[in-house]
Design a protein around this motif. Structure first.
Motif, short mmCIF file in Angstrom:
data_model
loop_
_atom_site.label_atom_id
_atom_site.label_comp_id
_atom_site.label_asym_id
_atom_site.label_seq_id
_atom_site.Cartn_x
_atom_site.Cartn_y
_atom_site.Cartn_z
N UNK A 1 20.33 -49.59 12.09
CA UNK A 1 19.14 -50.34 11.67
C UNK A 1 17.97 -49.46 11.22
N UNK B 1 -0.56 -45.49 16.99
CA UNK B 1 0.12 -44.28 17.45
C UNK B 1 -0.87 -43.12 17.50
N UNK C 1 3.40 -48.94 24.77
CA UNK C 1 4.82 -49.18 24.55
C UNK C 1 5.65 -47.96 24.92
N UNK C 2 5.11 -46.79 24.61
CA UNK C 2 5.83 -45.55 24.83
C UNK C 2 4.81 -44.43 24.95
N UNK D 1 5.82 -41.36 26.24
CA UNK D 1 6.69 -40.25 26.63
C UNK D 1 6.25 -38.91 26.05
N UNK E 1 8.87 -49.91 9.48
CA UNK E 1 7.42 -49.94 9.47
C UNK E 1 6.86 -48.80 8.64
N UNK F 1 15.55 -47.15 9.02
CA UNK F 1 15.13 -46.92 7.65
C UNK F 1 14.70 -45.46 7.50
N UNK G 1 10.16 -45.64 0.92
CA UNK G 1 11.03 -45.98 2.04
C UNK G 1 12.28 -46.66 1.52
N UNK H 1 2.40 -44.63 21.85
CA UNK H 1 2.44 -45.80 20.98
C UNK H 1 1.91 -47.00 21.74
N UNK I 1 9.43 -48.09 19.45
CA UNK I 1 9.74 -47.45 18.18
C UNK I 1 9.06 -46.10 18.10
N UNK I 2 9.87 -45.06 18.03
CA UNK I 2 9.34 -43.71 18.00
C UNK I 2 9.67 -43.08 16.66
N UNK I 3 8.65 -42.58 15.99
CA UNK I 3 8.85 -41.92 14.71
C UNK I 3 8.74 -40.43 14.92
N UNK J 1 -0.61 -38.88 17.44
CA UNK J 1 0.22 -37.71 17.21
C UNK J 1 -0.66 -36.46 17.34
N UNK K 1 12.70 -43.71 11.81
CA UNK K 1 12.15 -44.37 13.00
C UNK K 1 13.30 -44.85 13.85
N UNK L 1 4.79 -36.65 18.43
CA UNK L 1 4.44 -37.97 18.92
C UNK L 1 3.82 -37.85 20.30
N UNK M 1 5.96 -54.85 14.04
CA UNK M 1 6.14 -54.53 15.46
C UNK M 1 7.59 -54.32 15.83
N UNK M 2 8.49 -55.04 15.22
CA UNK M 2 9.85 -55.08 15.75
C UNK M 2 10.92 -54.55 14.82
N UNK M 3 10.54 -53.82 13.81
CA UNK M 3 11.57 -53.31 12.90
C UNK M 3 11.35 -51.84 12.63
N UNK M 4 12.39 -51.16 12.24
CA UNK M 4 12.27 -49.73 11.98
C UNK M 4 11.91 -49.44 10.54
#
Lengths: 111, 116
Positions: free
Chosen positions: A30, B33, B55-56, B58, B103, A32, A49, B48, A97-99, B35, A91, B45, B98-101
């Motif tokens: 999934x 985010x 959310x993260x 780490x 972005x 991109x 993208x 987030x 979601x970590x980029x 960075x 990503x 990173x 929010x919910x897809x890669x």
């Protein structure tokens, strides 16, 4: 995580086409692929993208082969102002979601 | 439409002092985010936010770093006490999806932090 690998630097001349290839062997189904451009003293700026095959916009083209383990950013007829660092990103969802940024490719365009 | 804004653009402090960086995302962007790029290194990173929730986190280096996003609008990143190795450029980015890669991140110009 889908880590990316790019050449550290590239040189080109004005008016030439520049192709920068990025490898991302661990890309997930999934994910991109996104490319950013960064000038000194500025934040990265979105260029293009894609998910698969070819994507083209007014700035660049992005070529992604069927296995999606690499991608190539193509800049047509570069000018001096295209001198910048170019980042290939994938990503990845890991509970959030970590980029991940790689080292980027420093493109230097000469007159 | 205003982009992502960061304040200050530069900050020079002494070791042991406290510094607070601020980021105002694009209006309506739920994702925020942080960075950091240390001299000669890659952009790393830190954390987030989705709205006001972390959310993260780490990537946060240690407990000297505290990020907040009260009300889900602007965010602050506080470093207390600052150490020499905290020097670098701190970037903030925001995005709408929010919910897809797929972005697209919109970055601010960064805050150059120098700890002496």
């Amino acid at each position: 995580l889908a880590k990316t690998t790019q050449p550290i630097s590239m040189d080109s001349y004005e008016g030439q086409e520049v192709n920068i290839t990025c490898s991302h062997n661990n890309i997930a189904t999934n994910d991109y692929i996104t490319w950013y451009q960064q000038f000194p003293s500025q934040g990265p700026r979105f260029i293009i993208q894609g998910y698969k095959t070819k994507v083209t916009n007014e700035v660049a083209s992005l070529f992604i082969p069927a296995d999606r383990k690499s991608s190539t950013l193509s800049l047509p007829r570069v000018s001096l102002s295209d001198t910048a660092v170019y980042y290939c990103l994938v990503a990845t969802y890991t509970g959030g979601f970590k980029t991940i940024f790689g080292a980027g490719t420093r493109l230097f365009v000469k007159a | 439409e205003a982009g992502v804004t960061q304040f200050p653009s530069h900050s020079v402090i002494e070791k042991g002092q406290t510094v607070t960086l601020r980021c105002d995302p694009i209006s309506g962007h739920d994702n925020l985010y942080w960075y950091r790029r240390v001299m000669g290194k890659e952009i790393k990173f830190l954390l987030h936010f989705v709205k006001e929730s972390k959310q993260d986190e780490s990537g946060m280096p240690n407990n000297r770093f505290l990020a907040e996003r009260t009300g889900g609008t602007y965010s602050t990143l506080k470093v207390q006490p600052a150490e020499l190795e905290d020097s670098g450029v701190y970037f903030c980015a925001s995005s709408q999806v929010v919910t897809a890669t797929n972005e697209k991140l919109f970055f601010g110009s960064g805050t150059q932090l120098s700890v002496l």
